[in-house]
Design a protein around this motif. Structure first.
Motif, PDB file in Angstrom:
ATOM      1  N   VAL A  58      -9.142  19.170  -2.736  1.00 24.44           N
ATOM      2  CA  VAL A  58      -9.154  18.086  -1.746  1.00 24.44           C
ATOM      3  C   VAL A  58      -7.719  17.726  -1.374  1.00 24.44           C
ATOM      4  CG1 VAL A  58      -9.910  15.725  -1.257  1.00 24.44           C
ATOM      5  CG2 VAL A  58     -11.297  17.210  -2.726  1.00 24.44           C
ATOM      6  N   HIS A  59      -7.468  17.587  -0.072  1.00 27.23           N
ATOM      7  CA  HIS A  59      -6.147  17.212   0.431  1.00 27.23           C
ATOM      8  C   HIS A  59      -6.232  15.939   1.266  1.00 27.23           C
ATOM      9  CE1 HIS A  59      -5.529  21.648  -0.038  1.00 27.23           C
ATOM     10  NE2 HIS A  59      -4.330  21.270  -0.435  1.00 27.23           N
ATOM     11  N   VAL A  60      -5.135  15.209   1.308  1.00 23.72           N
ATOM     12  CA  VAL A  60      -4.928  14.155   2.301  1.00 23.72           C
ATOM     13  C   VAL A  60      -3.635  14.507   3.026  1.00 23.72           C
ATOM     14  CG1 VAL A  60      -4.513  11.708   2.717  1.00 23.72           C
ATOM     15  CG2 VAL A  60      -6.106  12.415   0.913  1.00 23.72           C
ATOM     16  N   ALA A  61      -3.659  14.481   4.355  1.00 23.40           N
ATOM     17  CA  ALA A  61      -2.499  14.920   5.137  1.00 23.40           C
ATOM     18  C   ALA A  61      -2.230  13.971   6.287  1.00 23.40           C
ATOM     19  CB  ALA A  61      -2.727  16.330   5.680  1.00 23.40           C
ATOM     20  N   ILE A 104       1.490  17.516   7.130  1.00 30.99           N
ATOM     21  CA  ILE A 104       2.156  17.492   5.836  1.00 30.99           C
ATOM     22  C   ILE A 104       1.157  16.953   4.828  1.00 30.99           C
ATOM     23  CG2 ILE A 104       4.042  16.535   4.469  1.00 30.99           C
ATOM     24  CD1 ILE A 104       5.655  16.291   7.036  1.00 30.99           C
ATOM     25  N   TYR A 105       0.927  17.724   3.774  1.00 32.23           N
ATOM     26  CA  TYR A 105       0.003  17.292   2.731  1.00 32.23           C
ATOM     27  C   TYR A 105       0.709  16.283   1.831  1.00 32.23           C
ATOM     28  CZ  TYR A 105      -2.877  21.206   4.225  1.00 32.23           C
ATOM     29  OH  TYR A 105      -3.653  22.068   4.975  1.00 32.23           O
ATOM     30  N   ILE A 106       0.150  15.077   1.751  1.00 26.92           N
ATOM     31  CA  ILE A 106       0.781  14.033   0.944  1.00 26.92           C
ATOM     32  C   ILE A 106       0.050  13.806  -0.379  1.00 26.92           C
ATOM     33  CG2 ILE A 106       1.718  12.869   2.971  1.00 26.92           C
ATOM     34  CD1 ILE A 106      -0.546  10.804   2.680  1.00 26.92           C
ATOM     35  N   ALA A 107      -1.137  14.364  -0.520  1.00 28.36           N
ATOM     36  CA  ALA A 107      -1.890  14.247  -1.771  1.00 28.36           C
ATOM     37  C   ALA A 107      -2.783  15.468  -1.917  1.00 28.36           C
ATOM     38  CB  ALA A 107      -2.731  12.975  -1.791  1.00 28.36           C
ATOM     39  N   LYS A 108      -2.956  15.923  -3.156  1.00 27.39           N
ATOM     40  CA  LYS A 108      -3.791  17.090  -3.420  1.00 27.39           C
ATOM     41  C   LYS A 108      -4.376  16.995  -4.811  1.00 27.39           C
ATOM     42  CE  LYS A 108      -3.690  21.924  -4.596  1.00 27.39           C
ATOM     43  NZ  LYS A 108      -2.863  22.947  -5.219  1.00 27.39           N
ATOM     44  N   LEU A 168       0.823  -1.207   0.000  1.00 26.05           N
ATOM     45  CA  LEU A 168       0.000   0.000   0.000  1.00 26.05           C
ATOM     46  C   LEU A 168       0.862   1.264   0.000  1.00 26.05           C
ATOM     47  CD1 LEU A 168      -2.965  -0.597   2.458  1.00 26.05           C
ATOM     48  CD2 LEU A 168      -3.087  -0.129   0.012  1.00 26.05           C
ATOM     49  N   ASP A 169       0.431   2.237  -0.744  1.00 28.50           N
ATOM     50  CA  ASP A 169       1.070   3.544  -0.789  1.00 28.50           C
ATOM     51  C   ASP A 169      -0.002   4.557  -0.417  1.00 28.50           C
ATOM     52  OD1 ASP A 169       2.031   6.057  -1.536  1.00 28.50           O
ATOM     53  OD2 ASP A 169       3.214   5.244  -3.182  1.00 28.50           O
ATOM     54  N   LEU A 170       0.073   5.096   0.801  1.00 24.89           N
ATOM     55  CA  LEU A 170      -0.960   6.002   1.293  1.00 24.89           C
ATOM     56  C   LEU A 170      -1.138   7.203   0.375  1.00 24.89           C
ATOM     57  CD1 LEU A 170      -3.001   6.970   3.364  1.00 24.89           C
ATOM     58  CD2 LEU A 170      -1.117   7.835   4.758  1.00 24.89           C
ATOM     59  N   ALA A 171      -0.027   7.756  -0.097  1.00 26.47           N
ATOM     60  CA  ALA A 171      -0.119   8.926  -0.972  1.00 26.47           C
ATOM     61  C   ALA A 171      -0.831   8.580  -2.276  1.00 26.47           C
ATOM     62  CB  ALA A 171       1.271   9.482  -1.253  1.00 26.47           C
ATOM     63  N   ALA A 172      -0.471   7.434  -2.864  1.00 29.03           N
ATOM     64  CA  ALA A 172      -1.091   7.043  -4.133  1.00 29.03           C
ATOM     65  C   ALA A 172      -2.572   6.736  -3.945  1.00 29.03           C
ATOM     66  CB  ALA A 172      -0.363   5.842  -4.720  1.00 29.03           C
ATOM     67  N   GLU A 173      -2.898   5.992  -2.886  1.00 26.04           N
ATOM     68  CA  GLU A 173      -4.302   5.696  -2.616  1.00 26.04           C
ATOM     69  C   GLU A 173      -5.060   6.985  -2.310  1.00 26.04           C
ATOM     70  OE1 GLU A 173      -5.701   2.762  -2.906  1.00 26.04           O
ATOM     71  OE2 GLU A 173      -3.837   1.682  -3.330  1.00 26.04           O
ATOM     72  N   GLY A 174      -4.404   7.883  -1.568  1.00 24.37           N
ATOM     73  CA  GLY A 174      -5.036   9.154  -1.236  1.00 24.37           C
ATOM     74  C   GLY A 174      -5.340   9.992  -2.464  1.00 24.37           C
ATOM     75  N   ARG A 175      -4.415  10.006  -3.419  1.00 24.61           N
ATOM     76  CA  ARG A 175      -4.660  10.778  -4.649  1.00 24.61           C
ATOM     77  C   ARG A 175      -5.860  10.240  -5.423  1.00 24.61           C
ATOM     78  NH1 ARG A 175       0.993  11.026  -4.752  1.00 24.61           N
ATOM     79  NH2 ARG A 175       1.147   9.115  -6.001  1.00 24.61           N
ATOM     80  N   GLN A 176      -5.978   8.920  -5.470  1.00 29.96           N
ATOM     81  CA  GLN A 176      -7.113   8.338  -6.201  1.00 29.96           C
ATOM     82  C   GLN A 176      -8.437   8.708  -5.559  1.00 29.96           C
ATOM     83  OE1 GLN A 176      -7.006   4.325  -7.683  1.00 29.96           O
ATOM     84  NE2 GLN A 176      -4.793   4.197  -7.424  1.00 29.96           N
TER      85      GLN A 176
END
Length: 257
Positions: free
Chosen positions: A102-105, A113-117, A81-89
């Motif tokens: 939309v952000h995931v942090a 820290i924002y890891i996806a946007k 699992l890649d949290l950033a990749a899953e978060g972006r989807q």
């Protein structure tokens, strides 16, 4: 796209049935719930048990639960699992629904820290970037993450008497006021921030849980104040909660917080 194989589909339907309830079923229950022929269920359950995808309870013959092979597959999935990749989807899907940013942090010390946007398509929108770090107490995602910490850990990160940075005149600068706000967030399960990190933006955020049920991240929706209203807030809270639940499921979380 190739043709679906009926036997494989039915076998997977049986396995997914064990995600419900207490995770224990008999062959007659499976037959009734899935509407499959009794002989078909017997053959599929026997095959799944032979391959260790199902196992009979030792003290209850005829009752099955998931076997070790499903755990091994799940563990291998979790490793990849890649949290950033899953978060972006997930963020992409949420953004397409509401057309807001939309952000995931994640939380690091007392910052987020924002890891996806994923950006809104509106000309007027929040300007930010993945990798950006902000004081957690000034953001909806940060407050959501802080509210999820055990009390002793929260006090160690933001002790009484700490000097909290103000990003706008609306930012909370008192640890006592922040702890009071976090108590309300725990009660609601959702965080809202108005003009605390940006004087022209409001945000809502919901918690993202990992396979163990721990809060691993938060998902937020940011809206310029010109498009903000109490009606819009309620819509976005529901959408953020759904997006966070979707991401939690991708991370392996099952059940209710």
């Amino acid at each position: 796209m190739g043709r679906l194989v009926p036997a494989v589909t039915r076998a997977l339907d049986i396995l997914e049935l064990f995600l419900e309830g207490d995770g224990v079923h008999t062959a007659p229950e499976i037959t009734r719930k899935l509407g499959l022929p009794r002989t078909t269920v017997h053959e599929l359950v026997t095959t799944l048990a032979a391959r260790n995808y199902l196992v009979q309870l030792p003290d209850q013959p005829g009752r099955y639960r998931l076997g070790v092979r499903t755990y091994q597959l799940g563990s291998r999935y979790a490793e990849q699992l890649d949290l950033a990749a899953e978060g972006r989807q997930v963020a992409r899907g949420v953004a397409e629904t509401c057309d807001e940013t939309v952000h995931v942090a994640v939380l690091e010390d007392a910052d987020v820290i924002y890891i996806a946007k994923v950006d809104s398509t509106h000309a007027v929108r929040m300007v930010s970037a993945a990798g950006r770090r902000l004081p957690a107490h000034c953001t909806a995602v940060g407050k959501m993450l802080l509210a999820s910490l055990p009390e002793d850990e929260l006090r160690s990160r933001i002790p009484s008497g700490a000097e909290l940075t103000a990003m706008t005149p609306h930012s909370l600068t008192s640890p006592e006021d922040l702890h009071e706000a976090l108590a309300g967030i725990r009660g609601r399960g959702i965080a809202v921030e108005r003009r605390e990190s940006n004087p022209d933006v409001a945000c809502v955020a919901a918690p993202v849980r990992d396979s163990g049920g721990q809060v691993a991240a938060a998902l937020s929706i940011s809206v310029p104040m010109i498009r903000w209203s109490e009606e819009r807030r309620a819509e976005l809270e529901e959408l953020a909660a759904k997006g966070a639940a979707d991401l939690s499921e991708r991370l392996g979380f099952r059940g209710r917080a």
